[in-house]
Design a protein around this motif. Structure first.
Motif, PDB file in Angstrom:
ATOM      1  N   HIS A   1       0.827  -1.202   0.000  1.00  0.00           N
ATOM      2  CA  HIS A   1       0.000   0.000   0.000  1.00  0.00           C
ATOM      3  C   HIS A   1       0.860   1.251   0.000  1.00  0.00           C
ATOM      4  CE1 HIS A   1       0.871  -0.885   4.264  1.00  0.00           C
ATOM      5  NE2 HIS A   1       0.835   0.433   4.441  1.00  0.00           N
ATOM      6  N   THR A   2       0.211   2.394  -0.127  1.00  0.00           N
ATOM      7  CA  THR A   2       0.853   3.691   0.021  1.00  0.00           C
ATOM      8  C   THR A   2       0.000   4.526   0.975  1.00  0.00           C
ATOM      9  OG1 THR A   2      -0.351   4.694  -1.821  1.00  0.00           O
ATOM     10  CG2 THR A   2       1.761   3.652  -2.344  1.00  0.00           C
ATOM     11  N   HIS A   3       0.548   5.644   1.375  1.00  0.00           N
ATOM     12  CA  HIS A   3      -0.218   6.639   2.130  1.00  0.00           C
ATOM     13  C   HIS A   3      -0.146   7.934   1.330  1.00  0.00           C
ATOM     14  CE1 HIS A   3      -0.470   3.853   5.440  1.00  0.00           C
ATOM     15  NE2 HIS A   3       0.846   3.715   5.416  1.00  0.00           N
ATOM     16  N   ASP A   4      -1.283   8.388   0.867  1.00  0.00           N
ATOM     17  CA  ASP A   4      -1.316   9.539  -0.023  1.00  0.00           C
ATOM     18  C   ASP A   4      -1.166  10.864   0.706  1.00  0.00           C
ATOM     19  OD1 ASP A   4      -1.742   7.754  -2.100  1.00  0.00           O
ATOM     20  OD2 ASP A   4      -3.924   7.880  -1.923  1.00  0.00           O
ATOM     21  N   ASP A   5      -1.584  10.922   1.966  1.00  0.00           N
ATOM     22  CA  ASP A   5      -1.656  12.204   2.661  1.00  0.00           C
ATOM     23  C   ASP A   5      -0.726  12.331   3.866  1.00  0.00           C
ATOM     24  OD1 ASP A   5      -3.709  13.130   0.936  1.00  0.00           O
ATOM     25  OD2 ASP A   5      -5.182  11.987   2.086  1.00  0.00           O
TER      26      ASP A   5
ATOM     27  N   ARG B   1       5.294   9.764   2.464  1.00  0.00           N
ATOM     28  CA  ARG B   1       4.009   9.578   1.789  1.00  0.00           C
ATOM     29  C   ARG B   1       4.255   9.236   0.325  1.00  0.00           C
ATOM     30  NH1 ARG B   1       1.340  15.076   3.045  1.00  0.00           N
ATOM     31  NH2 ARG B   1       2.721  14.840   4.826  1.00  0.00           N
ATOM     32  N   GLY B   2       3.409   8.366  -0.207  1.00  0.00           N
ATOM     33  CA  GLY B   2       3.540   7.967  -1.593  1.00  0.00           C
ATOM     34  C   GLY B   2       4.481   6.802  -1.839  1.00  0.00           C
ATOM     35  N   THR B   3       5.225   6.382  -0.820  1.00  0.00           N
ATOM     36  CA  THR B   3       6.163   5.265  -0.967  1.00  0.00           C
ATOM     37  C   THR B   3       5.399   3.937  -0.880  1.00  0.00           C
ATOM     38  OG1 THR B   3       7.948   6.546   0.059  1.00  0.00           O
ATOM     39  CG2 THR B   3       8.214   4.150  -0.021  1.00  0.00           C
ATOM     40  N   THR B   4       5.574   3.096  -1.871  1.00  0.00           N
ATOM     41  CA  THR B   4       4.908   1.791  -1.877  1.00  0.00           C
ATOM     42  C   THR B   4       5.619   0.864  -0.899  1.00  0.00           C
ATOM     43  OG1 THR B   4       4.419   2.151  -4.222  1.00  0.00           O
ATOM     44  CG2 THR B   4       4.094  -0.065  -3.370  1.00  0.00           C
TER      45      THR B   4
ATOM     46  N   THR C   1      -3.767   3.226   0.912  1.00  0.00           N
ATOM     47  CA  THR C   1      -4.303   2.986  -0.425  1.00  0.00           C
ATOM     48  C   THR C   1      -3.619   1.723  -0.944  1.00  0.00           C
ATOM     49  OG1 THR C   1      -4.585   5.360  -0.830  1.00  0.00           O
ATOM     50  CG2 THR C   1      -4.561   3.910  -2.759  1.00  0.00           C
TER      51      THR C   1
ATOM     52  N   THR D   1      -2.465  -1.361  -3.308  1.00  0.00           N
ATOM     53  CA  THR D   1      -2.137  -1.491  -4.734  1.00  0.00           C
ATOM     54  C   THR D   1      -2.788  -2.713  -5.375  1.00  0.00           C
ATOM     55  OG1 THR D   1      -0.143  -2.832  -4.392  1.00  0.00           O
ATOM     56  CG2 THR D   1       0.108  -0.421  -4.274  1.00  0.00           C
TER      57      THR D   1
END
Length: 199
Positions: free
Chosen positions: A102-106, A143-146, A172, A174
């Motif tokens: 997953h990632t974290h967008d915020d 943030r944004g790192t898979t 979020t 994948t």
């Protein structure tokens, strides 16, 4: 107190890097924007200590990091086997949730291990970096790192969590099954324990 293993994303057959040297780990993770540092271990803090005891013990470090990074929420998450009859159900559900890529967008994912251990797997630039964290280790995943996290089949840890957003942990997913292709926590931990015993 920690171990970094890097493989190509194709699988774990080839080890690109393996080190337990904190300076080398920090240097390897820095280009990825990942924060790695070690805080003093407070040996007088029980492994299953609650929030009040943890905040009292690590107040100066928490205040410093909050001042540097502007976190608005800090809490303590603990999961330990013991007298709780719901532990097996809670442990399985928690592991399955975080084990999915997953990632974290915020928000960043920033954790300090007060006790126990866990592995963050960072999937970046065609490589998978497994960061085995133990007590005293702080890891900040941008943030944004898979990535994914494995706490093992019998989790036992207490961690301080830092958030910029009041909503806390929001992932979020994948939908990738990549986590199943790499050694899990139990496999890595067993090998690490053997290495330390022979050192």
């Amino acid at each position: 107190m920690t171990l970094l293993t890097t493989w190509p994303e194709s699988g774990p057959e080839t080890v690109l890097r393996r080190t337990a040297d904190p300076a080398e780990i920090a240097e390897a993770l820095k280009p990825l924007g990942v924060r790695y540092e070690q805080w003093p271990v407070r040996e007088d803090v029980p492994s299953d200590a609650g929030s009040e005891a943890v905040f009292a013990a690590y107040g100066p470090e928490i205040d410093r990091l909050n001042a540097e990074e502007g976190f608005t929420t800090v809490d303590v998450l603990g999961l330990h086997p013991g007298d709780d009859p719901e532990y097996p159900v809670k442990a399985k559900a928690a592991r399955e949730k975080f084990l999915q890529e997953h990632t974290h967008d915020d928000d960043d994912e920033v954790r300090f291990f007060v006790s126990g251990s866990g592995i963050f797997y960072l999937h970046v630039n065609g490589e998978v970096h497994a960061v085995f964290c133990e007590k005293g280790d702080l890891l900040g995943v941008p943030r944004g790192t898979t990535h994914w996290f494995d706490m093992g089949t019998k989790p036992s840890f207490t961690a301080i969590r830092f958030f910029h957003e009041e909503d806390g942990w929001i992932g979020t997913f994948t939908g990738s099954a990549i986590a199943a292709r790499f050694p899990d926590y139990d496999t890595v931990a067993a090998g690490y324990a053997t290495d330390k015993a022979g050192a």
